[in-house]
Design a protein around this motif. Sequence first.
Motif, PDB file in Angstrom:
ATOM      1  N   THR A  69       0.830  -1.204   0.000  1.00  0.00           N
ATOM      2  CA  THR A  69       0.000   0.000   0.000  1.00  0.00           C
ATOM      3  C   THR A  69       0.862   1.251   0.000  1.00  0.00           C
ATOM      4  OG1 THR A  69      -1.937  -1.029   1.024  1.00  0.00           O
ATOM      5  CG2 THR A  69      -1.651   1.321   1.397  1.00  0.00           C
ATOM      6  N   GLU A  70       1.998   1.210   0.676  1.00  0.00           N
ATOM      7  CA  GLU A  70       2.889   2.372   0.692  1.00  0.00           C
ATOM      8  C   GLU A  70       3.472   2.629  -0.695  1.00  0.00           C
ATOM      9  OE1 GLU A  70       4.456   3.544   4.617  1.00  0.00           O
ATOM     10  OE2 GLU A  70       5.243   1.489   4.610  1.00  0.00           O
ATOM     11  N   LEU A  71       3.848   1.573  -1.390  1.00  0.00           N
ATOM     12  CA  LEU A  71       4.407   1.723  -2.735  1.00  0.00           C
ATOM     13  C   LEU A  71       3.396   2.344  -3.682  1.00  0.00           C
ATOM     14  CD1 LEU A  71       6.713   1.185  -4.727  1.00  0.00           C
ATOM     15  CD2 LEU A  71       5.863  -1.159  -4.973  1.00  0.00           C
ATOM     16  N   LEU A  72       2.126   1.976  -3.558  1.00  0.00           N
ATOM     17  CA  LEU A  72       1.097   2.518  -4.446  1.00  0.00           C
ATOM     18  C   LEU A  72       0.943   4.025  -4.302  1.00  0.00           C
ATOM     19  CD1 LEU A  72      -1.632  -0.235  -4.124  1.00  0.00           C
ATOM     20  CD2 LEU A  72      -0.134   0.221  -6.079  1.00  0.00           C
TER      21      LEU A  72
ATOM     22  N   LYS B 268      -0.523  -3.044  14.400  1.00  0.00           N
ATOM     23  CA  LYS B 268      -0.875  -4.298  15.066  1.00  0.00           C
ATOM     24  C   LYS B 268       0.367  -5.050  15.534  1.00  0.00           C
ATOM     25  CE  LYS B 268      -5.285  -5.344  12.797  1.00  0.00           C
ATOM     26  NZ  LYS B 268      -6.038  -6.376  12.046  1.00  0.00           N
ATOM     27  N   HIS B 269       1.497  -4.743  14.903  1.00  0.00           N
ATOM     28  CA  HIS B 269       2.742  -5.445  15.213  1.00  0.00           C
ATOM     29  C   HIS B 269       3.721  -4.545  15.964  1.00  0.00           C
ATOM     30  CE1 HIS B 269       1.131  -8.518  12.585  1.00  0.00           C
ATOM     31  NE2 HIS B 269       1.033  -7.640  11.612  1.00  0.00           N
ATOM     32  N   GLY B 270       3.217  -3.418  16.462  1.00  0.00           N
ATOM     33  CA  GLY B 270       4.057  -2.549  17.275  1.00  0.00           C
ATOM     34  C   GLY B 270       4.969  -1.637  16.505  1.00  0.00           C
ATOM     35  N   ILE B 271       4.758  -1.489  15.182  1.00  0.00           N
ATOM     36  CA  ILE B 271       5.598  -0.616  14.363  1.00  0.00           C
ATOM     37  C   ILE B 271       4.710   0.365  13.600  1.00  0.00           C
ATOM     38  CG2 ILE B 271       7.492  -2.276  14.187  1.00  0.00           C
ATOM     39  CD1 ILE B 271       6.416  -3.110  11.466  1.00  0.00           C
ATOM     40  N   VAL B 272       5.321   1.183  12.783  1.00  0.00           N
ATOM     41  CA  VAL B 272       4.572   2.194  12.036  1.00  0.00           C
ATOM     42  C   VAL B 272       4.830   2.026  10.539  1.00  0.00           C
ATOM     43  CG1 VAL B 272       4.615   3.854  13.922  1.00  0.00           C
ATOM     44  CG2 VAL B 272       6.438   3.907  12.205  1.00  0.00           C
ATOM     45  N   PRO B 273       3.902   2.496   9.691  1.00  0.00           N
ATOM     46  CA  PRO B 273       4.111   2.459   8.242  1.00  0.00           C
ATOM     47  C   PRO B 273       5.004   3.619   7.814  1.00  0.00           C
ATOM     48  CG  PRO B 273       1.949   3.344   8.719  1.00  0.00           C
ATOM     49  CD  PRO B 273       2.539   2.960  10.034  1.00  0.00           C
ATOM     50  N   GLY B 274       6.292   3.429   8.000  1.00  0.00           N
ATOM     51  CA  GLY B 274       7.238   4.532   7.838  1.00  0.00           C
ATOM     52  C   GLY B 274       7.903   4.641   6.490  1.00  0.00           C
ATOM     53  N   ALA B 275       7.311   4.024   5.460  1.00  0.00           N
ATOM     54  CA  ALA B 275       7.885   4.123   4.118  1.00  0.00           C
ATOM     55  C   ALA B 275       7.173   5.181   3.285  1.00  0.00           C
ATOM     56  CB  ALA B 275       7.837   2.767   3.415  1.00  0.00           C
ATOM     57  N   GLY B 276       6.534   6.134   3.955  1.00  0.00           N
ATOM     58  CA  GLY B 276       5.890   7.241   3.246  1.00  0.00           C
ATOM     59  C   GLY B 276       4.444   7.469   3.616  1.00  0.00           C
ATOM     60  N   SER B 277       3.769   6.459   4.170  1.00  0.00           N
ATOM     61  CA  SER B 277       2.322   6.566   4.369  1.00  0.00           C
ATOM     62  C   SER B 277       1.918   7.618   5.386  1.00  0.00           C
ATOM     63  CB  SER B 277       1.753   5.214   4.801  1.00  0.00           C
ATOM     64  OG  SER B 277       1.809   4.291   3.746  1.00  0.00           O
ATOM     65  N   MET B 278       2.713   7.799   6.439  1.00  0.00           N
ATOM     66  CA  MET B 278       2.329   8.765   7.467  1.00  0.00           C
ATOM     67  C   MET B 278       2.387  10.194   6.940  1.00  0.00           C
ATOM     68  SD  MET B 278       3.890   7.142  10.989  1.00  0.00           S
ATOM     69  CE  MET B 278       5.584   7.011  10.425  1.00  0.00           C
ATOM     70  N   VAL B 279       3.087  10.393   5.840  1.00  0.00           N
ATOM     71  CA  VAL B 279       3.147  11.709   5.202  1.00  0.00           C
ATOM     72  C   VAL B 279       2.218  11.768   4.000  1.00  0.00           C
ATOM     73  CG1 VAL B 279       4.639  13.335   3.965  1.00  0.00           C
ATOM     74  CG2 VAL B 279       5.504  12.126   5.977  1.00  0.00           C
ATOM     75  N   ARG B 280       2.292  10.773   3.138  1.00  0.00           N
ATOM     76  CA  ARG B 280       1.572  10.827   1.873  1.00  0.00           C
ATOM     77  C   ARG B 280       0.064  10.650   2.017  1.00  0.00           C
ATOM     78  NH1 ARG B 280       6.045   7.326  -1.454  1.00  0.00           N
ATOM     79  NH2 ARG B 280       6.913   9.026  -2.718  1.00  0.00           N
ATOM     80  N   LEU B 281      -0.353   9.719   2.866  1.00  0.00           N
ATOM     81  CA  LEU B 281      -1.757   9.310   2.819  1.00  0.00           C
ATOM     82  C   LEU B 281      -2.704  10.432   3.208  1.00  0.00           C
ATOM     83  CD1 LEU B 281      -3.154   6.742   1.931  1.00  0.00           C
ATOM     84  CD2 LEU B 281      -3.337   6.062   4.323  1.00  0.00           C
ATOM     85  N   THR B 282      -2.351  11.232   4.212  1.00  0.00           N
ATOM     86  CA  THR B 282      -3.234  12.327   4.611  1.00  0.00           C
ATOM     87  C   THR B 282      -3.216  13.465   3.595  1.00  0.00           C
ATOM     88  OG1 THR B 282      -1.451  13.247   5.982  1.00  0.00           O
ATOM     89  CG2 THR B 282      -3.096  11.859   7.074  1.00  0.00           C
ATOM     90  N   ARG B 283      -2.256  13.463   2.689  1.00  0.00           N
ATOM     91  CA  ARG B 283      -2.240  14.470   1.628  1.00  0.00           C
ATOM     92  C   ARG B 283      -2.987  13.984   0.391  1.00  0.00           C
ATOM     93  NH1 ARG B 283       3.859  17.139   1.975  1.00  0.00           N
ATOM     94  NH2 ARG B 283       3.963  17.183   4.253  1.00  0.00           N
ATOM     95  N   GLN B 284      -3.142  12.673   0.281  1.00  0.00           N
ATOM     96  CA  GLN B 284      -3.802  12.120  -0.894  1.00  0.00           C
ATOM     97  C   GLN B 284      -5.280  11.826  -0.666  1.00  0.00           C
ATOM     98  OE1 GLN B 284      -1.620   8.744  -2.443  1.00  0.00           O
ATOM     99  NE2 GLN B 284       0.275   9.893  -2.655  1.00  0.00           N
ATOM    100  N   LEU B 285      -5.672  11.610   0.599  1.00  0.00           N
ATOM    101  CA  LEU B 285      -7.056  11.271   0.918  1.00  0.00           C
ATOM    102  C   LEU B 285      -7.620  12.267   1.923  1.00  0.00           C
ATOM    103  CD1 LEU B 285      -6.923   7.389   1.482  1.00  0.00           C
ATOM    104  CD2 LEU B 285      -7.283   8.633  -0.659  1.00  0.00           C
TER     105      LEU B 285
END
Length: 268
Positions: free
Chosen positions: A121-124, A144-161
């Motif tokens: 999902t981050e790559l998309l 769910k696994h104690g980590i974050v989606p740190g390959a761009g999603s925390m920045v990109r997703l709120t700008r795209q949606l």
Amino acid sequence: MSAIILEKKGQQAWITLNRPESKNMLNGEAFVELADAWDEVRADDDIRVVVLTAAGEEDFCCGGDLGEVIPLWTGVRQPQNALEERLLADPTIPDRIMLKGEPLYKPVVAAINGRALGGGTELLQATDIRIAAEHAEFALPEPKHGIVPGAGSMVRLTRQLPWAHAMRILLGGEPVTAAEALAMGLVSEVVPLAELQGRAQYYADNICRQAPLALQAIKRTALETHTMPWADAFRFEMEQAAAVMMSADAREGPRAFREKRAPRFKGS
């Protein structure tokens, strides 16, 4: 067998994630080969559009193959080949595969043939036009696994949606269906799997009929001005427009219109 297949078809480059037996997860070889593929299409002036897809009928990409790459990064196991050695030696590769380190201004079409989880999902989010098969799903399960989606999603997703849609995906960890992703604006179109490659081909062919310098200026402006103040953004936009207006393609377009023929754009 290559983890990533790069095939050039005239003015188009098709990049295929090629580990269907492993849910097209990105292992060490895939990291390096995908970074190399992006670099190659960026440097090739003959390539006007990229199509990103994956092998198989179930999974687009279920993220990073953590069972392989985490032990490698932490030193639990030693690199087994030259590609894994490159991954350890070059810390820019994870950002490069997500087009974070250096933007790609050529249009990228995603043909999503199945589940896109985590890094999938981050790559998309680094692509421009996204066509999903009806059975595709999207999720960022990292919390769910104690980590974050740190390959761009925390920045990109709120700008795209819209905020609420982005935060549902970021915070909930639950998958959204292709239909839900379409309603949110995460994907451009949803089609039966049998039609997926044809639709991606349609978009790629259509992009190749446009003036390449104009398309790259449009994408560059959209990316670079996203967080600029309006005055600065409009100034940047005019700079890009002026540069395109000075090109031979800008003269070819009106000439072809007057002569009632298809334009022959050369990217110059």
